[in-house]
Design a protein around this motif. Sequence first.
Motif, PDB file in Angstrom:
ATOM      1  N   TYR A  57      21.134   5.291  -1.218  1.00  0.00           N
ATOM      2  CA  TYR A  57      21.950   4.520  -0.240  1.00  0.00           C
ATOM      3  C   TYR A  57      21.007   3.718   0.640  1.00  0.00           C
ATOM      4  O   TYR A  57      20.189   4.374   1.518  1.00  0.00           O
ATOM      5  CB  TYR A  57      22.879   5.132   0.456  1.00  0.00           C
ATOM      6  CG  TYR A  57      23.963   4.429   1.329  1.00  0.00           C
ATOM      7  CD1 TYR A  57      25.029   3.692   0.455  1.00  0.00           C
ATOM      8  CD2 TYR A  57      23.928   4.278   2.451  1.00  0.00           C
ATOM      9  CE1 TYR A  57      25.942   3.205   1.377  1.00  0.00           C
ATOM     10  CE2 TYR A  57      24.868   3.650   3.446  1.00  0.00           C
ATOM     11  CZ  TYR A  57      25.925   2.981   2.770  1.00  0.00           C
ATOM     12  OH  TYR A  57      26.973   2.055   3.531  1.00  0.00           O
ATOM     13  N   GLY A  58      21.044   2.385   0.941  1.00  0.00           N
ATOM     14  CA  GLY A  58      20.168   1.621   1.764  1.00  0.00           C
ATOM     15  C   GLY A  58      18.686   1.584   1.382  1.00  0.00           C
ATOM     16  O   GLY A  58      17.699   1.294   2.108  1.00  0.00           O
ATOM     17  N   ARG A  59      18.290   2.015   0.234  1.00  0.00           N
ATOM     18  CA  ARG A  59      16.890   1.916  -0.650  1.00  0.00           C
ATOM     19  C   ARG A  59      16.830   0.828  -1.484  1.00  0.00           C
ATOM     20  O   ARG A  59      15.534   1.043  -2.269  1.00  0.00           O
ATOM     21  CB  ARG A  59      16.793   3.503  -0.957  1.00  0.00           C
ATOM     22  CG  ARG A  59      16.819   4.594   0.090  1.00  0.00           C
ATOM     23  CD  ARG A  59      16.582   6.031  -0.622  1.00  0.00           C
ATOM     24  NE  ARG A  59      15.153   5.805  -1.090  1.00  0.00           N
ATOM     25  CZ  ARG A  59      14.834   6.668  -2.202  1.00  0.00           C
ATOM     26  NH1 ARG A  59      15.773   7.530  -2.929  1.00  0.00           N
ATOM     27  NH2 ARG A  59      13.652   6.719  -2.782  1.00  0.00           N
ATOM     28  N   THR A  60      17.842   0.233  -1.908  1.00  0.00           N
ATOM     29  CA  THR A  60      17.801  -0.659  -2.967  1.00  0.00           C
ATOM     30  C   THR A  60      17.529  -2.128  -2.741  1.00  0.00           C
ATOM     31  O   THR A  60      17.936  -2.657  -1.626  1.00  0.00           O
ATOM     32  CB  THR A  60      18.825  -0.515  -3.945  1.00  0.00           C
ATOM     33  OG1 THR A  60      19.940  -1.017  -3.114  1.00  0.00           O
ATOM     34  CG2 THR A  60      19.218   0.741  -4.172  1.00  0.00           C
ATOM     35  N   GLY A  94      10.579  -5.945  -0.341  1.00  0.00           N
ATOM     36  CA  GLY A  94      10.898  -5.612   1.090  1.00  0.00           C
ATOM     37  C   GLY A  94      10.545  -4.268   1.630  1.00  0.00           C
ATOM     38  O   GLY A  94       9.425  -3.837   0.998  1.00  0.00           O
ATOM     39  N   ASP A  95      11.408  -3.670   2.135  1.00  0.00           N
ATOM     40  CA  ASP A  95      11.146  -2.082   2.470  1.00  0.00           C
ATOM     41  C   ASP A  95      11.943  -1.248   1.438  1.00  0.00           C
ATOM     42  O   ASP A  95      11.840   0.074   1.558  1.00  0.00           O
ATOM     43  CB  ASP A  95      11.627  -1.805   3.883  1.00  0.00           C
ATOM     44  CG  ASP A  95      11.082  -2.635   4.929  1.00  0.00           C
ATOM     45  OD1 ASP A  95       9.777  -2.907   4.854  1.00  0.00           O
ATOM     46  OD2 ASP A  95      11.661  -2.917   5.931  1.00  0.00           O
ATOM     47  N   ALA A  96      12.406  -1.645   0.360  1.00  0.00           N
ATOM     48  CA  ALA A  96      13.079  -0.949  -0.783  1.00  0.00           C
ATOM     49  C   ALA A  96      11.941  -0.080  -1.547  1.00  0.00           C
ATOM     50  O   ALA A  96      11.027  -0.304  -1.685  1.00  0.00           O
ATOM     51  CB  ALA A  96      13.985  -1.795  -1.794  1.00  0.00           C
ATOM     52  N   ASP A  97      12.770   0.940  -2.052  1.00  0.00           N
ATOM     53  CA  ASP A  97      12.090   2.091  -2.994  1.00  0.00           C
ATOM     54  C   ASP A  97      12.448   1.610  -4.566  1.00  0.00           C
ATOM     55  O   ASP A  97      11.809   2.035  -5.233  1.00  0.00           O
ATOM     56  CB  ASP A  97      12.424   3.346  -2.778  1.00  0.00           C
ATOM     57  CG  ASP A  97      11.958   3.722  -1.263  1.00  0.00           C
ATOM     58  OD1 ASP A  97      10.825   3.317  -0.715  1.00  0.00           O
ATOM     59  OD2 ASP A  97      12.535   4.337  -0.597  1.00  0.00           O
ATOM     60  N   ILE A  98      13.681   0.903  -4.441  1.00  0.00           N
ATOM     61  CA  ILE A  98      14.385   0.902  -5.949  1.00  0.00           C
ATOM     62  C   ILE A  98      14.643  -0.672  -5.936  1.00  0.00           C
ATOM     63  O   ILE A  98      15.211  -1.033  -5.119  1.00  0.00           O
ATOM     64  CB  ILE A  98      15.629   1.550  -6.089  1.00  0.00           C
ATOM     65  CG1 ILE A  98      15.602   3.251  -5.735  1.00  0.00           C
ATOM     66  CG2 ILE A  98      16.275   1.232  -7.414  1.00  0.00           C
ATOM     67  CD1 ILE A  98      14.500   3.786  -6.374  1.00  0.00           C
ATOM     68  N   VAL A  99      13.998  -1.231  -7.267  1.00  0.00           N
ATOM     69  CA  VAL A  99      14.350  -2.705  -7.166  1.00  0.00           C
ATOM     70  C   VAL A  99      14.898  -2.839  -8.463  1.00  0.00           C
ATOM     71  O   VAL A  99      14.534  -2.715  -9.784  1.00  0.00           O
ATOM     72  CB  VAL A  99      13.275  -3.527  -7.212  1.00  0.00           C
ATOM     73  CG1 VAL A  99      13.147  -4.944  -7.254  1.00  0.00           C
ATOM     74  CG2 VAL A  99      12.115  -3.054  -6.129  1.00  0.00           C
ATOM     75  N   PHE A 100      16.239  -3.489  -8.333  1.00  0.00           N
ATOM     76  CA  PHE A 100      16.889  -3.983  -9.763  1.00  0.00           C
ATOM     77  C   PHE A 100      16.146  -5.319  -9.947  1.00  0.00           C
ATOM     78  O   PHE A 100      16.695  -6.314  -9.185  1.00  0.00           O
ATOM     79  CB  PHE A 100      18.508  -3.906  -9.602  1.00  0.00           C
ATOM     80  CG  PHE A 100      19.065  -2.606  -9.445  1.00  0.00           C
ATOM     81  CD1 PHE A 100      19.446  -2.205 -10.642  1.00  0.00           C
ATOM     82  CD2 PHE A 100      18.997  -1.745  -8.258  1.00  0.00           C
ATOM     83  CE1 PHE A 100      20.031  -0.814 -10.443  1.00  0.00           C
ATOM     84  CE2 PHE A 100      19.586  -0.704  -8.218  1.00  0.00           C
ATOM     85  CZ  PHE A 100      20.288  -0.215  -9.373  1.00  0.00           C
ATOM     86  N   PRO A 139       0.789  -1.260   0.021  1.00  0.00           N
ATOM     87  CA  PRO A 139      -0.182  -0.133  -0.160  1.00  0.00           C
ATOM     88  C   PRO A 139       0.830   1.220   0.181  1.00  0.00           C
ATOM     89  O   PRO A 139       0.401   2.330  -0.530  1.00  0.00           O
ATOM     90  CB  PRO A 139      -0.755  -0.054   1.102  1.00  0.00           C
ATOM     91  CG  PRO A 139      -0.859  -1.602   1.588  1.00  0.00           C
ATOM     92  CD  PRO A 139       0.364  -1.903   1.101  1.00  0.00           C
ATOM     93  N   ARG A 140       1.998   1.292   0.555  1.00  0.00           N
ATOM     94  CA  ARG A 140       3.093   2.272   0.533  1.00  0.00           C
ATOM     95  C   ARG A 140       3.350   2.665  -0.928  1.00  0.00           C
ATOM     96  O   ARG A 140       3.779   3.855  -1.144  1.00  0.00           O
ATOM     97  CB  ARG A 140       4.215   2.207   1.258  1.00  0.00           C
ATOM     98  CG  ARG A 140       5.188   1.150   0.643  1.00  0.00           C
ATOM     99  CD  ARG A 140       6.202   0.769   1.680  1.00  0.00           C
ATOM    100  NE  ARG A 140       7.091  -0.337   1.047  1.00  0.00           N
ATOM    101  CZ  ARG A 140       8.119   0.100   0.088  1.00  0.00           C
ATOM    102  NH1 ARG A 140       8.262   1.196  -0.214  1.00  0.00           N
ATOM    103  NH2 ARG A 140       8.780  -1.105  -0.283  1.00  0.00           N
TER     104      ARG A 140
END
Length: 265
Positions: free
Chosen positions: A149-152, A176-182, A114-115
Amino acid sequence: MAHSLHASSPAPATFRSNRPDLATDAIRTAREDLAACFRMAARNGFEEGICNHFSAVVPGHDDLFLVNPYGYAFRELTASKLLICDFHGNVLDGEGVPEATAFYIHAEMHRLLPRAKVAFHTHMPYATALSMTEGEPLIWAGQTALKFYGRTAVDRDYNGLALDNREGARIAAAVGDADIVFMKHHGVMVLAPTIAEAWDDLYYLERAAEVQVLAMSTGRKVLPVDPAIAAETYRQMREGDSESARLHLAAIRRQLDAEEPQYRH
């Protein structure tokens, strides 16, 4: 490469009679903002034919999302061409259908996370190139990269095209809690609370990837920033990041208003 979507379940009985108001000012603004992102992404070479997709949860309707229709290049899209879909694959507003992988990935992202009010997926060249290499995609050697940094996260389990809900759910679980997914062997996904922040992250992610690829191409060792400094720089960058993103989106809209105003139609 792209696939047309056929809704996997029939529309609920109340689908037409309870149709929500989709002509509010907030929804119109979201349409125009998203259309601007498509147009500027095309200008920057972030698109790949008719295959990539951006989506955003419809303001005031957490069970609906805006997405580009199947068969259009980013540079062709306008605010009115964007579709509004539900999580069952029904199109409530607009002509056409979403591309199949767009629906199966984005519907599950918005439903299960939902985020993630906004989800931008591209095969943009430099970030995608890093998704194909050994090890972690970003080395944290350039200042621009430290915004992430720490967001992937890395989705390492490439399974081919996402042509059912299970693959979309699997990708959502890998976030997970990431904002950026490779997405290994595939591309990247940017998740954000607003369209402006998604655009800002998408743009700077490709810039960070580009300079890293250039540095790696010299054959010289690429030196990462000390982790403590990287973390502090990330903190500095994130202060006011949402306002910077808002101004960034406003800037691209001014450019398009002057040069490609049809995006708003």
